[in-house]
Design a protein around this motif. Structure first.
Motif, PDB file in Angstrom:
ATOM      1  N   GLU A 147       0.825  -1.209   0.000  1.00 53.46           N
ATOM      2  CA  GLU A 147       0.000   0.000   0.000  1.00 53.46           C
ATOM      3  C   GLU A 147       0.857   1.256   0.000  1.00 53.46           C
ATOM      4  O   GLU A 147       0.556   2.233  -0.706  1.00 53.46           O
ATOM      5  N   GLU A 148       1.945   1.227   0.728  1.00 51.84           N
ATOM      6  CA  GLU A 148       2.773   2.424   0.866  1.00 51.84           C
ATOM      7  C   GLU A 148       3.727   2.618  -0.307  1.00 51.84           C
ATOM      8  O   GLU A 148       3.930   3.742  -0.772  1.00 51.84           O
ATOM      9  N   GLU A 149       4.312   1.535  -0.823  1.00 52.22           N
ATOM     10  CA  GLU A 149       5.400   1.663  -1.794  1.00 52.22           C
ATOM     11  C   GLU A 149       5.062   1.199  -3.205  1.00 52.22           C
ATOM     12  O   GLU A 149       5.724   1.622  -4.162  1.00 52.22           O
ATOM     13  N   TYR A 150       4.068   0.350  -3.366  1.00 54.05           N
ATOM     14  CA  TYR A 150       3.798  -0.240  -4.668  1.00 54.05           C
ATOM     15  C   TYR A 150       2.298  -0.190  -4.988  1.00 54.05           C
ATOM     16  O   TYR A 150       1.610  -1.209  -4.928  1.00 54.05           O
ATOM     17  N   PRO A 151       1.758   0.987  -5.318  1.00 55.06           N
ATOM     18  CA  PRO A 151       0.322   1.100  -5.586  1.00 55.06           C
ATOM     19  C   PRO A 151      -0.116   0.200  -6.738  1.00 55.06           C
ATOM     20  O   PRO A 151       0.599   0.060  -7.741  1.00 55.06           O
ATOM     21  N   TRP A 152      -1.268  -0.386  -6.582  1.00 54.60           N
ATOM     22  CA  TRP A 152      -1.791  -1.345  -7.552  1.00 54.60           C
ATOM     23  C   TRP A 152      -1.980  -0.708  -8.934  1.00 54.60           C
ATOM     24  O   TRP A 152      -1.871  -1.386  -9.958  1.00 54.60           O
ATOM     25  N   ALA A 153      -2.234   0.595  -8.978  1.00 55.96           N
ATOM     26  CA  ALA A 153      -2.431   1.264 -10.266  1.00 55.96           C
ATOM     27  C   ALA A 153      -1.157   1.297 -11.095  1.00 55.96           C
ATOM     28  O   ALA A 153      -1.207   1.372 -12.333  1.00 55.96           O
ATOM     29  N   ASP A 154       0.009   1.245 -10.445  1.00 59.05           N
ATOM     30  CA  ASP A 154       1.285   1.382 -11.155  1.00 59.05           C
ATOM     31  C   ASP A 154       2.088   0.092 -11.232  1.00 59.05           C
ATOM     32  O   ASP A 154       3.013  -0.005 -12.038  1.00 59.05           O
ATOM     33  N   TRP A 155       1.773  -0.872 -10.396  1.00 61.54           N
ATOM     34  CA  TRP A 155       2.621  -2.059 -10.284  1.00 61.54           C
ATOM     35  C   TRP A 155       1.831  -3.342 -10.491  1.00 61.54           C
ATOM     36  O   TRP A 155       0.714  -3.490  -9.987  1.00 61.54           O
ATOM     37  N   ASN A 156       2.432  -4.268 -11.238  1.00 58.94           N
ATOM     38  CA  ASN A 156       1.974  -5.647 -11.196  1.00 58.94           C
ATOM     39  C   ASN A 156       2.480  -6.249  -9.885  1.00 58.94           C
ATOM     40  O   ASN A 156       3.600  -5.964  -9.464  1.00 58.94           O
ATOM     41  N   ARG A 157       1.663  -7.098  -9.284  1.00 60.74           N
ATOM     42  CA  ARG A 157       2.030  -7.648  -7.973  1.00 60.74           C
ATOM     43  C   ARG A 157       1.912  -9.172  -7.962  1.00 60.74           C
ATOM     44  O   ARG A 157       0.941  -9.730  -8.485  1.00 60.74           O
ATOM     45  N   TYR A 158       2.886  -9.793  -7.353  1.00 58.59           N
ATOM     46  CA  TYR A 158       2.831 -11.231  -7.070  1.00 58.59           C
ATOM     47  C   TYR A 158       3.133 -11.428  -5.588  1.00 58.59           C
ATOM     48  O   TYR A 158       4.108 -10.866  -5.074  1.00 58.59           O
ATOM     49  N   VAL A 159       2.304 -12.214  -4.924  1.00 55.66           N
ATOM     50  CA  VAL A 159       2.514 -12.498  -3.510  1.00 55.66           C
ATOM     51  C   VAL A 159       2.663 -14.015  -3.371  1.00 55.66           C
ATOM     52  O   VAL A 159       1.690 -14.757  -3.529  1.00 55.66           O
ATOM     53  N   PHE A 160       3.897 -14.458  -3.127  1.00 53.76           N
ATOM     54  CA  PHE A 160       4.204 -15.874  -3.013  1.00 53.76           C
ATOM     55  C   PHE A 160       4.573 -16.194  -1.563  1.00 53.76           C
ATOM     56  O   PHE A 160       5.452 -15.545  -0.988  1.00 53.76           O
ATOM     57  N   ALA A 161       3.929 -17.188  -0.987  1.00 54.86           N
ATOM     58  CA  ALA A 161       4.236 -17.612   0.376  1.00 54.86           C
ATOM     59  C   ALA A 161       4.575 -19.090   0.376  1.00 54.86           C
ATOM     60  O   ALA A 161       4.101 -19.854  -0.474  1.00 54.86           O
ATOM     61  N   ALA A 162       5.401 -19.500   1.339  1.00 50.53           N
ATOM     62  CA  ALA A 162       5.798 -20.911   1.428  1.00 50.53           C
ATOM     63  C   ALA A 162       6.018 -21.286   2.880  1.00 50.53           C
ATOM     64  O   ALA A 162       6.427 -20.465   3.708  1.00 50.53           O
ATOM     65  N   GLY A 163       5.768 -22.536   3.172  1.00 50.71           N
ATOM     66  CA  GLY A 163       5.976 -23.068   4.508  1.00 50.71           C
ATOM     67  C   GLY A 163       5.492 -24.498   4.562  1.00 50.71           C
ATOM     68  O   GLY A 163       5.140 -25.092   3.533  1.00 50.71           O
ATOM     69  N   ASP A 164       5.454 -25.052   5.752  1.00 46.90           N
ATOM     70  CA  ASP A 164       5.052 -26.458   5.887  1.00 46.90           C
ATOM     71  C   ASP A 164       3.562 -26.616   6.187  1.00 46.90           C
ATOM     72  O   ASP A 164       3.113 -27.689   6.596  1.00 46.90           O
ATOM     73  N   SER A 165       2.777 -25.551   5.979  1.00 43.65           N
ATOM     74  CA  SER A 165       1.318 -25.554   6.146  1.00 43.65           C
ATOM     75  C   SER A 165       0.874 -25.597   7.606  1.00 43.65           C
ATOM     76  O   SER A 165      -0.318 -25.685   7.884  1.00 43.65           O
ATOM     77  N   GLU A 166       1.811 -25.531   8.535  1.00 43.70           N
ATOM     78  CA  GLU A 166       1.411 -25.473   9.934  1.00 43.70           C
ATOM     79  C   GLU A 166       1.128 -24.021  10.305  1.00 43.70           C
ATOM     80  O   GLU A 166       1.901 -23.126   9.971  1.00 43.70           O
ATOM     81  N   ASN A 167       0.012 -23.792  10.977  1.00 44.31           N
ATOM     82  CA  ASN A 167      -0.386 -22.438  11.334  1.00 44.31           C
ATOM     83  C   ASN A 167      -1.144 -22.478  12.660  1.00 44.31           C
ATOM     84  O   ASN A 167      -1.683 -23.515  13.060  1.00 44.31           O
ATOM     85  N   SER A 168      -1.172 -21.354  13.318  1.00 45.40           N
ATOM     86  CA  SER A 168      -1.891 -21.294  14.590  1.00 45.40           C
ATOM     87  C   SER A 168      -3.386 -21.474  14.361  1.00 45.40           C
ATOM     88  O   SER A 168      -3.908 -21.224  13.274  1.00 45.40           O
ATOM     89  N   SER A 169      -4.076 -21.883  15.380  1.00 45.13           N
ATOM     90  CA  SER A 169      -5.483 -22.253  15.281  1.00 45.13           C
ATOM     91  C   SER A 169      -6.334 -21.121  14.714  1.00 45.13           C
ATOM     92  O   SER A 169      -6.265 -19.972  15.167  1.00 45.13           O
ATOM     93  N   ASN A 170      -7.132 -21.447  13.674  1.00 47.23           N
ATOM     94  CA  ASN A 170      -8.105 -20.539  13.045  1.00 47.23           C
ATOM     95  C   ASN A 170      -7.478 -19.356  12.321  1.00 47.23           C
ATOM     96  O   ASN A 170      -8.201 -18.522  11.760  1.00 47.23           O
ATOM     97  N   ASP A 171      -6.157 -19.245  12.313  1.00 47.57           N
ATOM     98  CA  ASP A 171      -5.524 -18.076  11.684  1.00 47.57           C
ATOM     99  C   ASP A 171      -5.766 -18.061  10.174  1.00 47.57           C
ATOM    100  O   ASP A 171      -5.989 -16.999   9.590  1.00 47.57           O
ATOM    101  N   THR A 172      -5.705 -19.237   9.548  1.00 48.38           N
ATOM    102  CA  THR A 172      -5.902 -19.295   8.095  1.00 48.38           C
ATOM    103  C   THR A 172      -7.290 -18.801   7.713  1.00 48.38           C
ATOM    104  O   THR A 172      -7.439 -17.922   6.861  1.00 48.38           O
TER     105      THR A 172
END
Length: 438
Positions: A341-366
């Motif tokens: 939001e602060e540095e890469y406005p959607w109007a000017d930038w293509n965006r990719y958000v890639f996340a990785a991990g072992d799929s373990e997460n705190s309860s109900n967070d997902t």
């Protein structure tokens, strides 16, 4: 064929022996490369050469201590000639590297996977005049499209044209006047005006007005000529130009758009993310970084590490860092949303958000935090890569929850990597989702 030809041939063989792209991604040493230069190993081919042992001072063709013509026997192995007992050597072959920039890497990966993504430019960096293909009703006389004006006038002339001599003969029918001939002409689809008929009828003498006893007699004796026949015979005397037909050419304004992209890489660094899991993340994310760098004019990368909290790191830290904390994946998405939001406005930038991990997460967070955040962050593509070398853990449900929620979405990809063999398939899953979205 000389030595130079031999050398060139060996160089060609060396390039042919560079590691296959998929094999390199799965098993190669990615650490030898840089963000702007991909280095793929080549197995060195030993070049042929002459060897001269200066210690050998004997005569030509004569071994030491042997009489002339005496057989010298089988050659004896010398120290360093090879491993004992005929066992194969264990040293790896010497390597050099085939170097390619990210653009070439992206082209080859497209061929390897059967893809061809076309990035969209967002930020306008220049407007320039193109060809004179657009039209306006006003403009300088030098830009008047005379060809178009002429065609319009000619089309109108042809639509208004009729055989005047033939219609004039109809006025000579006994009992027919301008009104009667006008009704007859309308029935024959002859585009004559009543004013013209009245002028022509007034010019006829009394004898001419009774030349024909009926329309049938006139039609039987007078042949009507077509417009095409009259133009071939007489040519075109005038073209009726009209101001409303005038069009002026002006250049098309072309916007040059810079294809900018920001890639946010998110990685779980909690205590459960051990070495094998971290390596699978690196093998998946690094080629994606190279690929997107090659596809876009300008690419920037944001690296976010998280356990229960999230913080921004540089690239070198990203793949090696490890924490002993728990896991709250939403903390990374909260930070990603703030940075974008602060540095890469959607109007000017293509965006990719890639996340990785072992799929373990705190309860109900997902369900309660991550999925709503993914929906709120505009991006060309969201992706989650699960790395579980030993199979799914009991509480490793994050990837499945994300996949189930976004099953009908065209801009979210989920991939599963349990070994290096799965990496290329995971990359295909991610990039093909982007291609389908386009």
């Amino acid at each position: 064929m000389g030595l130079e030809d031999d050398l060139e041939r060996y160089r060609e063989v060396g390039e042919e022996r560079r590691q296959d792209l998929a094999e390199f991604i799965q098993y190669g040493d990615l650490g030898q490369s840089r963000p702007d230069e991909v280095k793929i190993p080549i197995k060195i081919v030993d070049l042929p050469e002459f060897a001269y042992d200066q210690r050998d001072m004997g005569g030509v063709g004569q071994g030491e201590g042997a009489e002339e013509g005496q057989p010298v026997g089988e050659p004896q192995p010398q120290p360093g000639d090879g491993d004992e007992d005929g066992e194969p050597g264990e040293e790896g072959g010497e390597h050099e590297y085939y170097e390619m920039d990210p653009e070439e890497f992206a082209q080859e990966l497209d061929e390897e996977l059967g893809l061809d993504l076309e990035p969209k430019g967002k930020k306008v960096i220049e407007e320039k005049e193109g060809d004179f293909t657009d039209m306006t009703r006003t403009g300088p006389s030098s830009t008047l499209d005379f060809e178009r004006l002429f065609k319009k006038g000619l089309k109108r002339k042809l639509a208004m044209d009729f055989d005047r001599e033939y219609v004039r003969e109809a006025l000579k029918v006994d009992g027919m006047g301008p009104s009667s001939v006008f009704e007859w002409a309308r029935g024959e689809n002859i585009p004559v005006s009543k004013a013209w008929l009245e002028e022509e009828y007034a010019d006829l003498s009394s004898d001419e007005k009774t030349t024909w006893t009926s329309m049938e007699e006139m039609e039987a004796n007078v042949e009507q000529s077509s417009t095409a026949e009259r133009i071939r015979r007489d040519g075109v005397d005038s073209i009726p130009f009209r101001r409303e037909d005038e069009r002026y050419r002006y250049p098309e304004i072309i916007e040059e758009r810079e294809k900018n992209v920001v890639v946010v890489n998110i990685r779980d660094v909690s205590g459960s993310m051990r070495e094998k899991k971290r390596e699978l993340v690196e093998r998946t994310f690094t080629p994606l970084d190279w690929y997107l760098t090659g596809k876009y004019d300008h690419a920037e990368f944001v690296y976010i590490a998280h356990d229960a909290e999230a913080w921004e790191v540089d690239r070198d830290e990203f793949f090696g860092i490890r924490s002993g904390g728990g896991t709250r994946i939403s903390s990374a998405y909260e930070l990603a949303a703030a940075i974008l939001e602060e540095e890469y406005p959607w109007a000017d930038w293509n965006r990719y958000v890639f996340a990785a991990g072992d799929s373990e997460n705190s309860s109900n967070d997902t369900e309660e935090q991550v999925i709503p955040l993914m929906e709120q962050i505009p991006a060309n593509l969201h992706a989650y890569v699960e790395t579980q070398p030993s199979g799914n853990a009991i509480n490793a449900t994050h990837a499945e929850e994300v996949e189930r929620h976004f099953r009908e979405s065209g801009d979210v990809a989920v991939a599963y990597v349990s070994s290096p063999e799965d990496v290329v398939d995971a990359i295909y899953t991610i990039l093909s989702t982007e291609e389908e979205a386009q």
